[in-house]
Design an enzyme around this catalytic site. Structure first.
Site, short mmCIF file in Angstrom:
data_model
loop_
_atom_site.label_atom_id
_atom_site.label_comp_id
_atom_site.label_asym_id
_atom_site.label_seq_id
_atom_site.Cartn_x
_atom_site.Cartn_y
_atom_site.Cartn_z
N GLY A 1 38.39 44.21 89.52
CA GLY A 1 39.65 44.83 89.11
C GLY A 1 39.63 45.30 87.67
N SER B 1 39.37 48.44 86.46
CA SER B 1 39.72 49.83 86.18
C SER B 1 41.08 49.97 85.52
CB SER B 1 39.69 50.65 87.48
OG SER B 1 40.67 50.19 88.39
N TYR C 1 52.66 33.58 95.90
CA TYR C 1 51.71 33.97 94.86
C TYR C 1 51.22 32.76 94.07
CZ TYR C 1 50.09 36.16 90.50
OH TYR C 1 49.35 36.54 89.40
#
Length: 252
Positions: free
Chosen positions: A10, A12, A157
């Site tokens: 992740g 980017s 989460y």
């Protein structure tokens, strides 16, 4: 001297990109992964190369564990062809998504998506990449301050991240024989586009968090990228199996 190499999932955008920039500033070569936006990923490569390091981006869907064996092969080829080596020094399991839905309204599909991305993904990706990680290397997993304090809407989460904290201790124990250090970093609320950018863009939310944080503000991406880089510095080799919260003192 051979430069060290970090793989950041992740990378980017958001915290992953920030971590890549902080590591590049320390002379560490970067291999990042991105999910779908190839142009955005190549822009990061250009930025990192301007900082004087070698960089590459590989496509990866961390929710699809069936793809991990092929990804490991692609990574091995990239290490050999682009970086002239067969091993990584660091692995940062950063890729993830947010979900803010009350416990009573969380669907099974939402739960399964979080499970695949936040727990199953890093569990089996790390497993597949162990052969490519140097003895004496380091792994940094990413958790959340929400495993220590509870805010409505983050039950699923936070539960996945809590499982990652337990997994980190087991990884540290089981990989210690190879000299691999494994730690988990738990950010507080950070101004990014994560979760729809609510912390960054909603002034009421921003003010609430700042008012409940010892240092009087919400976090910035640089706060987290710098902390990840700190855990990977040579002088911190005696730290393993630990949870480091980087929240500016939220809800103390």
């Amino acid at each position: 001297m051979t430069r060290k190499i970090a793989l950041i999932t992740g990378a980017s955008r958001g915290l992953g990109r920030n971590a890549a920039e902080h590591l590049a500033a320390r002379g560490i070569d970067i291999i990042g992964t991105y999910h779908s936006k190839a142009d955005e990923a190549q822009s990061v490569v250009a930025t990192l190369e301007q900082a004087g390091v070698r960089a590459a981006m590989l496509q990866l869907d961390v929710s699809n564990s069936a793809s991990f064996a092929a990804f490991a092969g692609q990574l091995a080829d990239t290490l050999k062809q682009r970086f002239g080596t067969d091993k990584l020094d660091f692995l940062v399991n950063n890729a993830g998504i947010g979900l803010n839905v009350p416990f009573s309204e969380t669907t099974e599909a939402q739960f399964d998506q979080l499970l695949n991305i936040q727990l199953k993904g890093p569990f089996f990706l790390t497993q597949h990449l162990l052969a490519l990680l140097k003895d004496g290397g380091r792994i940094v997993n990413i958790s959340t301050g929400l495993t220590r304090f509870a805010l409505p809407g983050y039950a699923a989460y936070a539960a996945m991240k809590g499982a990652m904290e337990v997994l980190t201790r087991y990884q540290a124990k089981e990989l210690g024989a190879r000299g691999i250090r494994v730690n988990i970093l738990a950010p507080g609320a950070i101004e990014t586009d994560f979760g729809g950018g609510v912390v960054r863009d909603n002034q009421q939310v921003n003010d609430f968090i700042a008012g409940n944080t010892a240092l009087g503000r919400v976090g910035l991406p640089d706060d987290i990228g710098a902390a990840i880089a700190l855990l990977l510095e040579d002088g911190n080799g005696w730290i393993t199996g630990q949870r480091l919260e980087v929240s500016g003192g939220m809800f103390l």
